[in-house]
Each structure stands twice: as C-alpha cells, then as structure tokens.
Design an enzyme around this catalytic site. Sequence first.
Site, PDB file in Angstrom:
ATOM      1  N   ASP A  18       0.870  -1.190   0.000  1.00  0.00           N
ATOM      2  CA  ASP A  18       0.000   0.000   0.000  1.00  0.00           C
ATOM      3  C   ASP A  18       0.902   1.234   0.000  1.00  0.00           C
ATOM      4  O   ASP A  18       2.131   1.121   0.130  1.00  0.00           O
ATOM      5  CB  ASP A  18      -0.914  -0.003   1.245  1.00  0.00           C
ATOM      6  CG  ASP A  18      -1.863   1.199   1.275  1.00  0.00           C
ATOM      7  OD1 ASP A  18      -2.422   1.551   0.221  1.00  0.00           O
ATOM      8  OD2 ASP A  18      -2.020   1.814   2.342  1.00  0.00           O
ATOM      9  N   SER A  19       0.270   2.403  -0.112  1.00  0.00           N
ATOM     10  CA  SER A  19       1.038   3.653  -0.043  1.00  0.00           C
ATOM     11  C   SER A  19       1.426   3.990   1.395  1.00  0.00           C
ATOM     12  O   SER A  19       2.328   4.782   1.640  1.00  0.00           O
ATOM     13  CB  SER A  19       0.188   4.794  -0.601  1.00  0.00           C
ATOM     14  OG  SER A  19      -1.020   4.868   0.138  1.00  0.00           O
ATOM     15  N   TYR A  50      -1.043   8.433  -2.515  1.00  0.00           N
ATOM     16  CA  TYR A  50      -1.198   8.023  -3.918  1.00  0.00           C
ATOM     17  C   TYR A  50      -2.383   8.740  -4.577  1.00  0.00           C
ATOM     18  O   TYR A  50      -2.389   8.965  -5.771  1.00  0.00           O
ATOM     19  CB  TYR A  50      -1.443   6.514  -3.991  1.00  0.00           C
ATOM     20  CG  TYR A  50      -0.198   5.666  -4.141  1.00  0.00           C
ATOM     21  CD1 TYR A  50       1.082   6.201  -3.972  1.00  0.00           C
ATOM     22  CD2 TYR A  50      -0.300   4.315  -4.475  1.00  0.00           C
ATOM     23  CE1 TYR A  50       2.211   5.412  -4.118  1.00  0.00           C
ATOM     24  CE2 TYR A  50       0.826   3.521  -4.625  1.00  0.00           C
ATOM     25  CZ  TYR A  50       2.069   4.069  -4.443  1.00  0.00           C
ATOM     26  OH  TYR A  50       3.185   3.282  -4.606  1.00  0.00           O
ATOM     27  N   CYS A  82      -4.485  -1.610  -1.948  1.00  0.00           N
ATOM     28  CA  CYS A  82      -4.646  -0.186  -2.193  1.00  0.00           C
ATOM     29  C   CYS A  82      -5.552  -0.041  -3.406  1.00  0.00           C
ATOM     30  O   CYS A  82      -5.219  -0.538  -4.485  1.00  0.00           O
ATOM     31  CB  CYS A  82      -3.271   0.425  -2.464  1.00  0.00           C
ATOM     32  SG  CYS A  82      -3.338   2.145  -2.991  1.00  0.00           S
ATOM     33  N   THR A  84      -6.323   2.721  -4.962  1.00  0.00           N
ATOM     34  CA  THR A  84      -5.765   3.682  -5.913  1.00  0.00           C
ATOM     35  C   THR A  84      -4.771   2.975  -6.831  1.00  0.00           C
ATOM     36  O   THR A  84      -4.747   3.213  -8.041  1.00  0.00           O
ATOM     37  CB  THR A  84      -5.083   4.837  -5.146  1.00  0.00           C
ATOM     38  OG1 THR A  84      -5.964   5.273  -4.112  1.00  0.00           O
ATOM     39  CG2 THR A  84      -4.757   6.000  -6.050  1.00  0.00           C
ATOM     40  N   CYS A 196     -11.081   2.938  -0.131  1.00  0.00           N
ATOM     41  CA  CYS A 196      -9.666   3.207   0.156  1.00  0.00           C
ATOM     42  C   CYS A 196      -9.335   2.405   1.410  1.00  0.00           C
ATOM     43  O   CYS A 196     -10.071   2.487   2.410  1.00  0.00           O
ATOM     44  CB  CYS A 196      -9.455   4.701   0.406  1.00  0.00           C
ATOM     45  SG  CYS A 196      -7.827   5.103   1.083  1.00  0.00           S
ATOM     46  N   THR A 197      -8.275   1.626   1.331  1.00  0.00           N
ATOM     47  CA  THR A 197      -7.987   0.706   2.442  1.00  0.00           C
ATOM     48  C   THR A 197      -7.658   1.440   3.741  1.00  0.00           C
ATOM     49  O   THR A 197      -7.863   0.900   4.820  1.00  0.00           O
ATOM     50  CB  THR A 197      -6.825  -0.223   2.061  1.00  0.00           C
ATOM     51  OG1 THR A 197      -5.731   0.573   1.587  1.00  0.00           O
ATOM     52  CG2 THR A 197      -7.240  -1.196   0.988  1.00  0.00           C
TER      53      THR A 197
HETATM   54  N1  DGL Z   1      -4.764   3.184   0.770  1.00  0.00           N
HETATM   55  C1  DGL Z   1      -4.875   3.715  -0.531  1.00  0.00           C
HETATM   56  C2  DGL Z   1      -6.159   3.289  -1.246  1.00  0.00           C
HETATM   57  O1  DGL Z   1      -6.706   2.295  -0.956  1.00  0.00           O
HETATM   58  C3  DGL Z   1      -4.517   5.109  -0.853  1.00  0.00           C
HETATM   59  C4  DGL Z   1      -4.365   6.230   0.087  1.00  0.00           C
HETATM   60  C5  DGL Z   1      -3.476   7.299  -0.583  1.00  0.00           C
HETATM   61  O2  DGL Z   1      -2.257   7.057  -0.611  1.00  0.00           O
HETATM   62  O3  DGL Z   1      -4.003   8.299  -1.083  1.00  0.00           O
HETATM   63  O4  DGL Z   1      -6.643   3.921  -2.124  1.00  0.00           O
END
Ligand code: DGL
Length: 280
Positions: A18-19, A50, A82, A84, A196-197
């Site tokens: 993930d980010s 992200y 993630c 994104t 978003c996780t």
């Molecule tokens: N956890 C990520 C997702 O599921 C992204 C959060 C981010 O870095 O903006 O989209």
Amino acid sequence: MKGSHTPPRVSPRILVFDSGIGGMGAVQALRHLAPILRIDYLADTALFPYGEQEDEFLTKRIVSLLSSAEKELKPDLLIVACNTASTLALTPLRQTLNLPIVGCVPPIRWAGRVSVSRTIGLLATSATIRRPYISQLWHDYADDCQLLVHGARNLADLAEQAFRGETPDSALVKHELDQLFNQKGGEKIDTIGLGCTHYSFLLPSFQRVAPAHIAWLDPAPAVAQQALRRLKENWSFPLYANKEATAPRFFMTSLPADKDRLTEQVRWLGYNSCELFPTP
Ligand code: DGL
C-alpha cells in the site's frame, strides 16, 4: 516410516503493498484467518498519498517498485491492498510480475447487493473516483442504484493518525462525510463502501458521526479470504509453521519522523521494526 522422505514444511510468504498503513487492515484479517502465515509489508510512503499522484507516473512507479520487491523479498503471493494502485496498475502488474496477485477494488458490487434504499455511497481517494473502473463496476453490478461518490483528500491522513492511536478530529471527519450526505439524494444513502484501504482505521470515527442505520462495507476481510483462496490453488494445506521461517518484515520507502512510535503500533501485527526499502 524410517527412511521415508518427509517433504520440507514451509509456509508461503505473502507481500502486502500500500502507499501507507492502509493495507494493515488486510494483514489484520489474514492473521485472524491464518495466524502462521508470514506476511511482509511494503508501504510506498515516499509517494504518499497516492490519491494525489498523476496516473502515468504512478503506474510506472508501482510496477518498478513491486518488480524490485518481487526480486528482493521473493513473495509467493502479492496483495495490492490499495484501491488507488489496484484500479490503475493491476493489469500492467499482472503482465510484469511472475506471481499470483490479489487486488482490492471499491465494494460497489457488494453495496449493490445489500442496499435497500438503492442509494449507495462510496468514499475513496480523488484519484480512484475518476477512474473508468468505477463506472464499469457501477454499470456491471449496481446500475439500478444511485451511486454518490466523494473523493476525499484528507481521510487518508486522518487514517494514518488513527492507526497511530490518535483520535481523529470529529469535525474533520464529519465535514468529509457531509460531502456525501449533502449531495442530491444523499439523505437516502443506507450503505457506504470504503473505496480506500486506509479508511478501515476510520470506521469507528465514521460510525460516531454518521446516521446509525448506515451499513459500512469494509472489503479487508474479503481481500484476505481471496488471498487465502489463491494460496490454496498454489499450496497444499494445512499451512505449516516453519521453524526456519524468519520474522515478517515491514518496509517503507521513506522512514517517518515518528518511526519509533509507528514501530510500537505495528508490533501487534507481528512486525518488530520499520526498515527502509530502497527505491529503484
Ligand atoms: N490506501 C490507498 C487506497 O486504498 C490510498 C491512500 C493514498 O495514498 O491516497 O486507495
């Protein structure tokens, strides 16, 4: 039997990506389902969030970073925890990496199954909500529902704080949720999907400020179950605890100023330290 050959008992290695800390929801769910799995974790913190990155740049980054992680960490299965990253890069990742990959997409199909009012909400990053993937999921699985989406800039940051044990400011959380409820038809929303996780770690805050009847859909447990299904296709069960196995590792592409505090927060998920992962 004496002299018979006993095959080595090894556990597969999973890499969760993930980010930031968002993928820890999937780690938590996996540890409930299969406590002896070795689950390494990679957070691309150097590029967090992200949701604010440009698509082409992000795709290249995700593919090159995870190619390098495949070589260095040798996982048997990758979870792109993630939305994104998944809604953007799953196809090039599957073309480039040589391992099973489980992605994570906004739970629009699930929301379409459970909503009674037929008005569903989706919270995600601003990058995720503009992807064609979203309209495709809506069209394929919930086209009789009104879908209201909000691309939230601040929620991932608030989730990072919540994961570290801070209570997110309720006014900020409410302000973000109002962007859904104040849309035309928003008062009919009965189901909200977490796209978003990171938002798994904000669920208690969401539930505190939103109407009590809302059903909140967090895909983390389903992602963990899908990962185990994919493992079963490639490994014979039961998964063995392996005495040679080393401790799971937690990597970040940029170490935060509060590294020590974060290390304390990830210990309950099996990680003893935060290590720097070199960016390719
Ligand atoms: N956890 C990520 C997702 O599921 C992204 C959060 C981010 O870095 O903006 O989209």
